[in-house]
Write a protein that holds these residues in place. Sequence first.
Motif, PDB file in Angstrom:
ATOM      1  N   ASN A 239       0.843  -1.222   0.109  1.00 13.81           N
ATOM      2  CA  ASN A 239       0.184   0.048  -0.232  1.00 13.81           C
ATOM      3  C   ASN A 239       1.015   1.356  -0.029  1.00 13.81           C
ATOM      4  O   ASN A 239       0.145   2.176  -0.189  1.00 13.81           O
ATOM      5  CB  ASN A 239      -1.042   0.105   1.209  1.00 13.81           C
ATOM      6  CG  ASN A 239      -2.229  -0.768   0.871  1.00 13.81           C
ATOM      7  OD1 ASN A 239      -2.316  -1.519  -0.264  1.00 13.81           O
ATOM      8  ND2 ASN A 239      -3.160  -0.939   1.897  1.00 13.81           N
ATOM      9  N   ASN A 240       2.184   0.994   0.179  1.00 13.59           N
ATOM     10  CA  ASN A 240       3.063   2.413  -0.087  1.00 13.59           C
ATOM     11  C   ASN A 240       3.522   2.248  -1.379  1.00 13.59           C
ATOM     12  O   ASN A 240       4.637   3.237  -1.772  1.00 13.59           O
ATOM     13  CB  ASN A 240       4.028   2.238   0.948  1.00 13.59           C
ATOM     14  CG  ASN A 240       3.837   2.662   2.618  1.00 13.59           C
ATOM     15  OD1 ASN A 240       2.937   3.634   2.546  1.00 13.59           O
ATOM     16  ND2 ASN A 240       4.408   2.060   3.548  1.00 13.59           N
ATOM     17  N   HIS A 241       3.386   1.208  -2.210  1.00 13.37           N
ATOM     18  CA  HIS A 241       3.741   1.212  -3.594  1.00 13.37           C
ATOM     19  C   HIS A 241       5.160   1.319  -3.701  1.00 13.37           C
ATOM     20  O   HIS A 241       5.672   2.064  -4.668  1.00 13.37           O
ATOM     21  CB  HIS A 241       3.010   2.509  -4.352  1.00 13.37           C
ATOM     22  CG  HIS A 241       1.431   2.529  -4.062  1.00 13.37           C
ATOM     23  ND1 HIS A 241       0.526   1.757  -4.447  1.00 13.37           N
ATOM     24  CD2 HIS A 241       0.628   3.392  -3.517  1.00 13.37           C
ATOM     25  CE1 HIS A 241      -0.269   1.962  -4.191  1.00 13.37           C
ATOM     26  NE2 HIS A 241      -0.522   2.895  -3.333  1.00 13.37           N
TER      27      HIS A 241
ATOM     28  N   HIS B  99       7.383   4.495 -11.045  1.00 12.77           N
ATOM     29  CA  HIS B  99       6.529   4.153 -10.003  1.00 12.77           C
ATOM     30  C   HIS B  99       6.196   2.504 -10.238  1.00 12.77           C
ATOM     31  O   HIS B  99       6.249   1.793 -10.810  1.00 12.77           O
ATOM     32  CB  HIS B  99       5.018   4.782 -10.577  1.00 12.77           C
ATOM     33  CG  HIS B  99       5.084   6.392 -10.194  1.00 12.77           C
ATOM     34  ND1 HIS B  99       5.936   7.288 -10.926  1.00 12.77           N
ATOM     35  CD2 HIS B  99       4.431   6.969  -9.336  1.00 12.77           C
ATOM     36  CE1 HIS B  99       5.958   8.273 -10.530  1.00 12.77           C
ATOM     37  NE2 HIS B  99       4.795   8.445  -9.597  1.00 12.77           N
ATOM     38  N   LEU B 100       5.678   2.129  -8.856  1.00  5.53           N
ATOM     39  CA  LEU B 100       4.810   1.096  -8.548  1.00  5.53           C
ATOM     40  C   LEU B 100       3.498   1.231  -8.159  1.00  5.53           C
ATOM     41  O   LEU B 100       3.350   2.297  -7.707  1.00  5.53           O
ATOM     42  CB  LEU B 100       5.924  -0.044  -7.756  1.00  5.53           C
ATOM     43  CG  LEU B 100       7.132  -0.281  -7.841  1.00  5.53           C
ATOM     44  CD1 LEU B 100       8.001  -0.895  -6.846  1.00  5.53           C
ATOM     45  CD2 LEU B 100       7.303  -1.212  -9.246  1.00  5.53           C
ATOM     46  N   TRP B 101       2.511   0.214  -8.369  1.00  4.09           N
ATOM     47  CA  TRP B 101       1.183   0.383  -7.991  1.00  4.09           C
ATOM     48  C   TRP B 101       0.811  -0.968  -7.385  1.00  4.09           C
ATOM     49  O   TRP B 101       0.673  -1.850  -8.341  1.00  4.09           O
ATOM     50  CB  TRP B 101       0.371   0.700  -9.076  1.00  4.09           C
ATOM     51  CG  TRP B 101      -1.059   1.229  -8.816  1.00  4.09           C
ATOM     52  CD1 TRP B 101      -1.398   1.446  -7.431  1.00  4.09           C
ATOM     53  CD2 TRP B 101      -1.951   1.703  -9.772  1.00  4.09           C
ATOM     54  NE1 TRP B 101      -2.905   2.058  -7.848  1.00  4.09           N
ATOM     55  CE2 TRP B 101      -2.916   2.118  -9.034  1.00  4.09           C
ATOM     56  CE3 TRP B 101      -2.006   2.007 -11.194  1.00  4.09           C
ATOM     57  CZ2 TRP B 101      -4.222   2.648  -9.618  1.00  4.09           C
ATOM     58  CZ3 TRP B 101      -3.348   2.513 -11.821  1.00  4.09           C
ATOM     59  CH2 TRP B 101      -4.444   2.920 -10.832  1.00  4.09           C
ATOM     60  N   HIS B 102       0.868  -0.932  -6.060  1.00  2.33           N
ATOM     61  CA  HIS B 102       0.637  -2.256  -5.493  1.00  2.33           C
ATOM     62  C   HIS B 102       1.605  -3.318  -5.965  1.00  2.33           C
ATOM     63  O   HIS B 102       0.933  -4.455  -6.306  1.00  2.33           O
ATOM     64  CB  HIS B 102      -0.979  -2.698  -5.598  1.00  2.33           C
ATOM     65  CG  HIS B 102      -1.937  -1.618  -5.040  1.00  2.33           C
ATOM     66  ND1 HIS B 102      -1.867  -1.355  -3.513  1.00  2.33           N
ATOM     67  CD2 HIS B 102      -2.983  -1.095  -5.383  1.00  2.33           C
ATOM     68  CE1 HIS B 102      -2.891  -0.546  -3.081  1.00  2.33           C
ATOM     69  NE2 HIS B 102      -3.381  -0.155  -4.310  1.00  2.33           N
ATOM     70  N   PRO B 103       2.944  -3.230  -5.556  1.00  2.00           N
ATOM     71  CA  PRO B 103       3.626  -4.548  -5.895  1.00  2.00           C
ATOM     72  C   PRO B 103       3.516  -5.480  -5.129  1.00  2.00           C
ATOM     73  O   PRO B 103       3.189  -5.544  -3.734  1.00  2.00           O
ATOM     74  CB  PRO B 103       4.876  -3.796  -5.789  1.00  2.00           C
ATOM     75  CG  PRO B 103       4.886  -2.753  -4.607  1.00  2.00           C
ATOM     76  CD  PRO B 103       3.288  -2.111  -4.886  1.00  2.00           C
TER      77      PRO B 103
END
Length: 271
Positions: A161-163, A190-194
């Motif tokens: 949740n901190n991506h 960026h990452l999105w929900h890794p």
Amino acid sequence: PHGLFVDDDQTMIIADCRNHRIVQWKMGDTNGQVVVGEKGQGNRLDQLNYPTDVLIDKETDSLIICDWGNSRVVRWSRRSGTTQGEILIDNIVCSGLFMDDQRYLYVSDWKKDEVRRYQIGDKNGIIVAGGNGKGADLNQLNVPTYMYVDQQQTVYVSDNNNHRVMKWNKGAKEGIVVAGGQGEGNALTHLWHPNELFIDTLGTHYVADSRNDRVIRWPKGTKQGTVIAGGNVEGAGANQFISPISLSFDRQGNLYVVDKDNNRVQFFSIQ
């Protein structure tokens, strides 16, 4: 499907989460084999409830399973005739598992926002990442899911949740952001929900970037990654994903990706 473990002979062990079972699938097979969970969903020792990850403990020839819905980690012998598992750790809302070269077991607890390291047989463990409440500070995590541990017992955590991906050196009181950390987004920075990640010997990170429907390779020390699979808008095509959640490499360097919402595992030969 959620978690995935690929054995030396390319046999896949898959946490088939919503079917409450563990399935073994050999390369080239058209059907898998249920190895744990034939008794359906439940909390008995012969049942699972939304398992999210699995690994093989070669030393004992057993499967160690994150039995998420039952808030426990269980072990099942792979020997024929096994009818039930045993509880290794309970009262833990586990998401991911990892076993290092010294047979220490690492388990993420997304409710307590921490990762603990256990010796097999120890039910308490010690905190090796997070454990300071939910948050975005460097000593905190916010829903840790999967992790990777190197030979120095450095813990890399997908801080969902901190991506971001966090690196916690052995004994450290806080982590270092090594990928993402810019908030959610689809840029290469960026990452999105890794979710699941793998670190190679050069320190390159491979991350299942779930909400971006891609697998991203992030070289050590760089500010952005490159897409090596997916990233072509969500879909069911050969190089598309819908929520890739887990990944693994075999000894030949081939990549296996759990394409969760397409209900399949994809295979890629990575150059």
